[in-house]
Design an enzyme around this catalytic site. Structure first.
Site, short mmCIF file in Angstrom:
data_model
loop_
_atom_site.label_atom_id
_atom_site.label_comp_id
_atom_site.label_asym_id
_atom_site.label_seq_id
_atom_site.Cartn_x
_atom_site.Cartn_y
_atom_site.Cartn_z
N LEU A 138 -10.44 -15.98 29.32
CA LEU A 138 -9.91 -15.69 30.65
C LEU A 138 -10.65 -16.60 31.62
CD1 LEU A 138 -9.79 -11.77 30.73
CD2 LEU A 138 -7.87 -13.34 30.40
N ASP A 139 -9.96 -17.08 32.64
CA ASP A 139 -10.62 -17.91 33.64
C ASP A 139 -11.75 -17.14 34.31
OD1 ASP A 139 -8.80 -19.93 33.12
OD2 ASP A 139 -7.44 -19.32 34.73
N LYS A 140 -12.69 -17.86 34.89
CA LYS A 140 -13.87 -17.25 35.50
C LYS A 140 -13.52 -16.08 36.41
CE LYS A 140 -17.62 -18.34 38.75
NZ LYS A 140 -18.27 -19.41 39.55
N THR A 142 -10.52 -14.48 36.66
CA THR A 142 -9.50 -13.57 36.16
C THR A 142 -10.21 -12.40 35.49
OG1 THR A 142 -7.87 -15.33 35.81
CG2 THR A 142 -7.55 -13.30 34.58
N ARG A 237 -1.04 -19.24 36.04
CA ARG A 237 -1.22 -19.86 37.34
C ARG A 237 -0.34 -21.10 37.49
NH1 ARG A 237 -7.63 -20.49 37.33
NH2 ARG A 237 -7.27 -21.24 39.47
#
Length: 324
Positions: A138-140, A142, A237
């Site tokens: 997961l992105d930082k 998210t 995104r």
């Protein structure tokens, strides 16, 4: 530090019928078989101009091989006592609800303080599993659910399930603009040709599919429920930006906040101060890698997204004429 790798070669007669991972290990002996496999799985390898992302794919004489990858400096992670929100754990897997601001892997600018550091402290034996058992990211900023394998056997099964699209990953997001119906974005994604930190819809990129449905409509925003069929970097995104509905707060793809007409100063300030993408991995479902039992978890929507939703509802109630 990172280094862009651009390799080209041609399959010889002696390699005809070999698996592509075996052939590349011979063509490019300076790189390990593990790294070559990662490049293949990530879509960094093309055969005659087309991406091949299955290591077992056979190759044949005269086929042209091209590798375009990013070589990241190897980082030795250390165990660190970092709080984790663990929602499930047994001898084989850990399911966590990741908080915003937590980076998954150590790397440039994030040498420690990551999920990997936390896992090594929580479960020391996980150091024997590649990438400390992390099979997806997961992105930082998210939030939400991630599954981690505690053993090599569990990791092997989960990676295969992920590749076969057998793991269900659902997200909640708040996007700009009012959407009237759900749909599917089926557009290939690859590294942006000029902006190094961004991904983009690119012809010839890796196949990428995102399904979405409308959960709630506001004056100028929409709350969505999304399901990933594939799992590319920044996929939701990028796909939402591509169809003209960027995520609220997205610092990379979102641009400046666009409040609706007659928005209250308090609402406008809330939009401006929302500094992360409004994206949360809300549901995870998979077959247990050892018992094969179907298991499912849900993570509550984080407070910042709850407050944003309340503000959007209030703005819609105060301006019913403009509601679409």
């Amino acid at each position: 530090m990172t280094q862009e790798i651009n390799l080209k070669s041609e399959i010889t007669s002696t390699q005809t019928g070999q698996r592509i991972d075996q052939a590349l290990a011979i063509l490019f002996p300076d790189y390990s078989r593990t790294r070559i496999k990662e490049w293949i799985l990530s879509g960094a390898v093309k055969v005659d101009g087309s991406i091949v992302d299955k290591p077992r794919e056979k190759v044949f004489e005269s086929q042209q091989i091209e590798v375009n990858a990013t070589l990241e400096e190897e980082v030795s992670a250390i165990a660190q006592d970092i709080d984790l929100n663990i929602v499930y754990e047994d001898d084989d897997i850990i399911v966590i609800n990741k908080q915003a601001g937590l980076v998954v892997h150590p790397g440039a600018g994030n040498a420690d303080g990551t999920l990997m550091n936390a896992l090594l402290h929580h479960c020391p034996d996980i150091e024997h599993v590649p990438r400390a058992g992390i099979i997806h990211r997961l992105d930082k900023d998210t939030t939400g659910l991630m599954v981690v394998a505690k053993t090599l056997e569990a990791q092997t099964h989960l990676v295969a399930a992920l590749q076969a699209r057998e793991i269900v990953r659902e997200y909640e997001a708040i996007v700009q603009g009012t959407m009237t119906a759900g749909g599917t974005v089926d557009e290939p994604i690859d590294r942006h040709p000029t902006k190094r930190v961004q991904m983009a819809v690119i012809n010839g990129g890796r196949p990428s599919v995102t399904h979405y449905r409308v959960a709630e409509k506001f004056r100028a925003h929409t709350r969505l429920r999304l399901r990933l069929e594939t799992g590319r970097t920044h996929q939701i995104r990028v796909h939402m930006a591509y169809i003209g509905h960027v995520l609220v707060g997205d610092p990379v793809y979102g641009g400046r906040p666009r409040p609706p007409k007659a928005a209250s100063p308090e609402f406008f300030e809330l939009l401006k101060s929302f500094k992360r993408q409004a994206l949360h991995a809300v549901r995870l479902e998979l077959a247990h890698p050892v018992t094969c039992e179907i298991m499912s978890w849900q993570a509550p929507i984080p407070e910042d997204m709850v407050n944003l939703t309340k503000a959007l509802r209030k703005d819609t109630e105060l301006n019913p004429v403009e509601y679409l």
